[in-house]
Design a protein around this motif. Structure first.
Motif, PDB file in Angstrom:
ATOM      1  N   THR B 231       0.838  -1.204   0.000  1.00 56.82           N
ATOM      2  CA  THR B 231       0.000   0.000   0.000  1.00 56.82           C
ATOM      3  C   THR B 231       0.871   1.252   0.000  1.00 56.82           C
ATOM      4  N   PRO B 232       0.379   2.322  -0.642  1.00 57.22           N
ATOM      5  CA  PRO B 232       1.142   3.575  -0.693  1.00 57.22           C
ATOM      6  C   PRO B 232       0.957   4.405   0.569  1.00 57.22           C
ATOM      7  N   ASP B 233       0.156   3.903   1.519  1.00 51.97           N
ATOM      8  CA  ASP B 233      -0.097   4.656   2.750  1.00 51.97           C
ATOM      9  C   ASP B 233      -0.088   3.685   3.925  1.00 51.97           C
ATOM     10  N   GLU B 234      -0.528   4.181   5.068  1.00 52.11           N
ATOM     11  CA  GLU B 234      -0.455   3.355   6.272  1.00 52.11           C
ATOM     12  C   GLU B 234      -1.525   2.268   6.351  1.00 52.11           C
ATOM     13  N   SER B 235      -2.359   2.172   5.336  1.00 53.74           N
ATOM     14  CA  SER B 235      -3.469   1.202   5.423  1.00 53.74           C
ATOM     15  C   SER B 235      -2.962  -0.240   5.506  1.00 53.74           C
ATOM     16  N   PHE B 236      -1.686  -0.455   5.150  1.00 54.89           N
ATOM     17  CA  PHE B 236      -1.161  -1.826   5.274  1.00 54.89           C
ATOM     18  C   PHE B 236      -1.242  -2.313   6.718  1.00 54.89           C
ATOM     19  N   VAL B 237      -1.174  -1.389   7.668  1.00 58.77           N
ATOM     20  CA  VAL B 237      -1.204  -1.794   9.085  1.00 58.77           C
ATOM     21  C   VAL B 237      -2.515  -2.506   9.394  1.00 58.77           C
ATOM     22  N   ASP B 238      -3.639  -1.893   8.977  1.00 58.06           N
ATOM     23  CA  ASP B 238      -4.935  -2.527   9.230  1.00 58.06           C
ATOM     24  C   ASP B 238      -5.063  -3.846   8.479  1.00 58.06           C
ATOM     25  N   ARG B 239      -4.527  -3.891   7.284  1.00 61.62           N
ATOM     26  CA  ARG B 239      -4.643  -5.136   6.514  1.00 61.62           C
ATOM     27  C   ARG B 239      -3.861  -6.260   7.191  1.00 61.62           C
ATOM     28  N   ARG B 262       4.632   7.204   6.288  1.00 64.39           N
ATOM     29  CA  ARG B 262       4.043   8.496   6.656  1.00 64.39           C
ATOM     30  C   ARG B 262       4.978   9.646   6.257  1.00 64.39           C
ATOM     31  N   ALA B 263       6.244   9.522   6.605  1.00 67.41           N
ATOM     32  CA  ALA B 263       7.199  10.589   6.292  1.00 67.41           C
ATOM     33  C   ALA B 263       7.366  10.734   4.783  1.00 67.41           C
ATOM     34  N   ALA B 264       7.389   9.625   4.077  1.00 63.46           N
ATOM     35  CA  ALA B 264       7.580   9.694   2.626  1.00 63.46           C
ATOM     36  C   ALA B 264       6.397  10.375   1.952  1.00 63.46           C
ATOM     37  N   ARG B 265       5.180  10.137   2.464  1.00 61.13           N
ATOM     38  CA  ARG B 265       4.004  10.779   1.860  1.00 61.13           C
ATOM     39  C   ARG B 265       4.072  12.292   1.989  1.00 61.13           C
ATOM     40  N   THR B 266       4.702  12.766   3.055  1.00 58.94           N
ATOM     41  CA  THR B 266       4.847  14.218   3.230  1.00 58.94           C
ATOM     42  C   THR B 266       5.977  14.756   2.354  1.00 58.94           C
ATOM     43  N   HIS B 267       7.134  14.067   2.370  1.00 62.24           N
ATOM     44  CA  HIS B 267       8.342  14.657   1.779  1.00 62.24           C
ATOM     45  C   HIS B 267       8.590  14.267   0.328  1.00 62.24           C
ATOM     46  N   VAL B 268       8.188  13.069  -0.057  1.00 63.48           N
ATOM     47  CA  VAL B 268       8.391  12.642  -1.451  1.00 63.48           C
ATOM     48  C   VAL B 268       7.147  11.877  -1.902  1.00 63.48           C
ATOM     49  N   PRO B 269       6.014  12.594  -1.999  1.00 62.21           N
ATOM     50  CA  PRO B 269       4.735  11.920  -2.244  1.00 62.21           C
ATOM     51  C   PRO B 269       4.754  11.094  -3.528  1.00 62.21           C
ATOM     52  N   GLY B 270       4.182   9.894  -3.430  1.00 59.23           N
ATOM     53  CA  GLY B 270       4.035   9.052  -4.615  1.00 59.23           C
ATOM     54  C   GLY B 270       5.246   8.223  -4.961  1.00 59.23           C
ATOM     55  N   ARG B 271       6.314   8.335  -4.165  1.00 57.41           N
ATOM     56  CA  ARG B 271       7.557   7.656  -4.554  1.00 57.41           C
ATOM     57  C   ARG B 271       7.900   6.454  -3.678  1.00 57.41           C
ATOM     58  N   LEU B 272       7.057   6.120  -2.705  1.00 55.97           N
ATOM     59  CA  LEU B 272       7.411   5.031  -1.793  1.00 55.97           C
ATOM     60  C   LEU B 272       6.154   4.260  -1.417  1.00 55.97           C
ATOM     61  N   VAL B 273       6.251   2.952  -1.406  1.00 56.06           N
ATOM     62  CA  VAL B 273       5.150   2.111  -0.940  1.00 56.06           C
ATOM     63  C   VAL B 273       5.680   1.101   0.072  1.00 56.06           C
ATOM     64  N   ALA B 274       4.804   0.715   0.998  1.00 53.57           N
ATOM     65  CA  ALA B 274       5.095  -0.452   1.841  1.00 53.57           C
ATOM     66  C   ALA B 274       4.801  -1.671   0.985  1.00 53.57           C
ATOM     67  N   ASP B 275       5.722  -2.585   0.911  1.00 55.19           N
ATOM     68  CA  ASP B 275       5.532  -3.780   0.082  1.00 55.19           C
ATOM     69  C   ASP B 275       6.080  -4.967   0.867  1.00 55.19           C
TER      70      ASP B 275
END
Lengths: 443, 443
Positions: B231-239, B262-275
């Motif tokens: 996920t590109p956001d923190e929703s992976f935690v709930d999953r 969380r930090a990546a979404r603020t500073h480099v949006p769209g460039r990092l996902v939890a995988d």
């Protein structure tokens, strides 16, 4: 893992010394590029047969072979020991794509398995410039290259406080023509003895010339008198003429060397002399030869050498003459750094440490840092939300001059003076002298 | 000498491609220094036993030995195959002199005797950043490093037109805790199979897990479901929570990975996902792991990888944990250059060719060049006093935009437009876009 020990002959710089080296390399690069030299890098390895001289591979070359290679199989590759041999190969390999005359600089490490001692390394950095042409290369490049090199070294002197240099220049054709004009049959044999002049003195060279090379006493005397001529101006021409020897190659050599000296007196006064004993080994050089010492540190040997080669490379159809000069960056810097003559004002690029009040507010500190960086100010955020005194000591140990407290509208402390003033992260700028580490002669 | 052939796996750049590489390396360096990373370089060779993994020397390592070595003697040195092993050794060797946490970047060539193929080289350049501490290293550095790396890669995207990247991040503790929470006895064995997910798909991984690792069908299903979460956001935690597994290490891993995202979404949006399938081999990483692909060129593999190692180095008394990321500069650039996606506007640094009217007036041209260089304008003097048309063609072939005619009060021609205007060497400046070669995506 136990504490490892340094490998003798493979110097590694501490972070602050590396800042000095980067400063030097940046200035060399800038000077070379201002003169229209483009950068290339060649691979570290060459086929071992290309590293051979007169068919023989120097025992100091490092052979390279995959661990997977058959036991007992012979290595086919070796690490380059200079940047001239790889450049010659690069020119041949890419001749169809290069625009001639081709001007390149090359700053890379080279490797020689010499016995390590001061000034001799097994891994070291060289900065080479060469101009190579296809067919013929104009003589004025022999004048241009020492001016570029001396210009680069002069910047290190004025900007960093590296000692000034003296480049000694000779011309192979001058000596060769002089010997031929004396009816000497084997000029290279004579040159080999003349090369020892500084080490063993004129009397012993004269003896070697008569006893081993078999020239007459009169010839030997003339040879030694020629080699003893060294002048900072064109007066060497008259002194050579005064020896009464005539030969077209001598004329050619005198004329070109006079032009080098004349140009240097205008562009880099006091930094170049004609010195008719300079031989620079006997390898590929065929015309002008250069070597350069640090004034006051002549014992360290030549820190920049080179010359003209009428055939840098040939593919059988085309010959590529070249002229080049190499600056021994490690040889120049290692003793200056080792003796503490040169230093950086701090060991890190950081100009500002952004203090962290608590781990909860770390991202506020990061935001301040981002605003400073956006305006080219190097900064880091304190690694721990320690009490401020400890954070200031963190900065102090690294030589970081400023510590930022609070948010974007905060305060900044110059930890050297203790002055602390209100500052805005989108506007405040450190003094120019603090923006980057300063490099210079130790006070 | 015959025309030499390139050595497979040892790429060498043409002068214009090298300008692109320099542009990239300069920007990486600038970004790293803005974040307070200092440069170090380590020697090219390490003792072979330091290059061993689990006691075994990889067969792809290049052994290095002087040609003078006894025939049949074993090599003791090898070329480094990455910059992490030498850095770990450097930290141990210099621990007494370094200030911890120590932030360094290192841009150097490394060597691996792999079978050459696209994207695999035997000599290639890496750009590494690492933060290492003595004892413990704060977790926030796991968040900081991908931001610095993505910031550097983002500059290459915006300044040069390099494709954008996507960094995939996971945490070893997350997976490890999840497996332990499932009562799986051998987490590393499971991770080894999960690492194959992209290659062989979920069904075959499930089969391998039950048949070879010996976990139950229910455990295997949970393992695969975890690995498929991205996920590109923190929703992976709930999953992950939805999978119903509990373990303190899982909690720790989730929390840290959530902070990275969380930090990546603020500073480099769209460039990092939890995988959660990212494993990054099984070597030294113990926490966060990173890998990065070029969007649209995922098949080229990871162009920037790294992770956290709880013990980068240890001398028996002190342990040095670290976190690092490496950018594969050659792996990134070679295909972009090879396919013509990136190019330099010219093949030389030169902005102005100073024409030479006759060989007698060459030094007047040199004087003009010196005046231009003194103001930072790269120029060269025409190598031959050919007719001007030929001198203009010389500039044109190299992409040099301007040709200067006459003395210090002369005229300058933009050879692209043909416009020729009066100009003074102490005052005229080319447009900013022509001062240096421009680098960008091919039009």
């Amino acid at each position: 893992m136990s504490r490892p020990k340094p490998l003798s002959g493979f110097p590694e710089l501490a972070p602050d010394a590396r800042i000095v080296e980067q400063f030097v390399l940046d200035r060399l690069r800038e000077t070379f590029e201002l003169h229209g030299f483009g950068s290339i890098e060649t691979r570290a390895v060459e086929p071992l047969d290309r590293l051979a001289k007169q068919g023989e591979i120097d025992k100091e070359v490092y052979a390279v072979q995959r661990v997977a290679a058959e036991p007992g199989s012979r290595a086919e590759l070796g690490l380059h020991f200079d940047l001239t041999v790889p450049f010659a190969r690069y020119v041949l390999e890419n001749a169809g794509q290069l625009a001639f005359p081709f001007r390149r600089y090359q700053i890379q490490k080279v490797w020689r398995g010499e016995r390590p001692q001061e000034g001799r390394y097994r891994e070291f950095t060289q900065a080479d410039i060469d101009i190579v042409d296809a067919g013929t290369l104009a003589a004025h490049h022999d004048v241009e290259l020492p001016l570029v090199t001396l210009g680069a070294l002069e910047r290190l002197h004025t900007d960093l406080g590296v000692p000034p240099v003296l480049m000694r220049v000779n011309n192979r054709k001058l000596a060769q023509g002089f010997y031929l004009g004396l009816d000497i049959a084997d000029p290279p044999a004579v040159l080999r003895q003349v090369d020892k002049l500084d080490k063993i003195g004129p009397d012993r060279v004269t003896a070697l010339l008569t006893d081993e090379v078999g020239v007459s006493a009169a010839q030997a005397a003339s040879v030694v008198r020629l080699a003893q001529i060294s002048t900072p101006d064109e007066s060497f021409v008259d002194r050579v003429r005064g020896l009464g020897v005539q030969h077209p190659q001598l004329d050619e050599g005198l004329e070109l060397l006079a032009e080098v000296v004349r140009a240097a007196r205008t562009h880099v006064p006091g930094r170049l002399v004609a010195d008719l004993k300079i031989a620079r080994g006997l390898d590929y050089y065929t015309g002008t030869v250069y070597e350069t010492e640090l004034v006051g540190f002549e014992g360290w040997g030549s820190i920049s050498s080179g010359g003209r080669y009428d055939s840098l490379a040939t593919d059988g159809r085309t010959t590529y003459p070249g002229v080049g000069l190499s600056i021994g960056v490690t040889r120049l810097l290692a003793p200056l750094l080792g003796r503490g003559f040169l230093r950086a004002s701090r060991s890190v690029p950081t100009a500002v440490l952004v203090a962290v009040e608590s781990e909860e507010s770390r991202w506020d500190a990061v935001a301040v840092a981002e605003q400073l960086r956006a305006r080219g100010i190097a900064c880091e955020v304190a690694p721990r939300a320690d009490r401020f005194g400890k954070q200031i000591r963190y900065a102090d140990r690294r030589g970081i001059p400023f510590v930022w407290f609070g948010g974007a509208d905060g305060e900044v402390k110059d930890i050297r003076s203790g002055d602390q003033v209100p500052a805005t992260a989108t506007a405040w700028t450190p003094p120019a002298a603090d923006l980057r580490p300063q490099v210079g002669a130790a006070g």
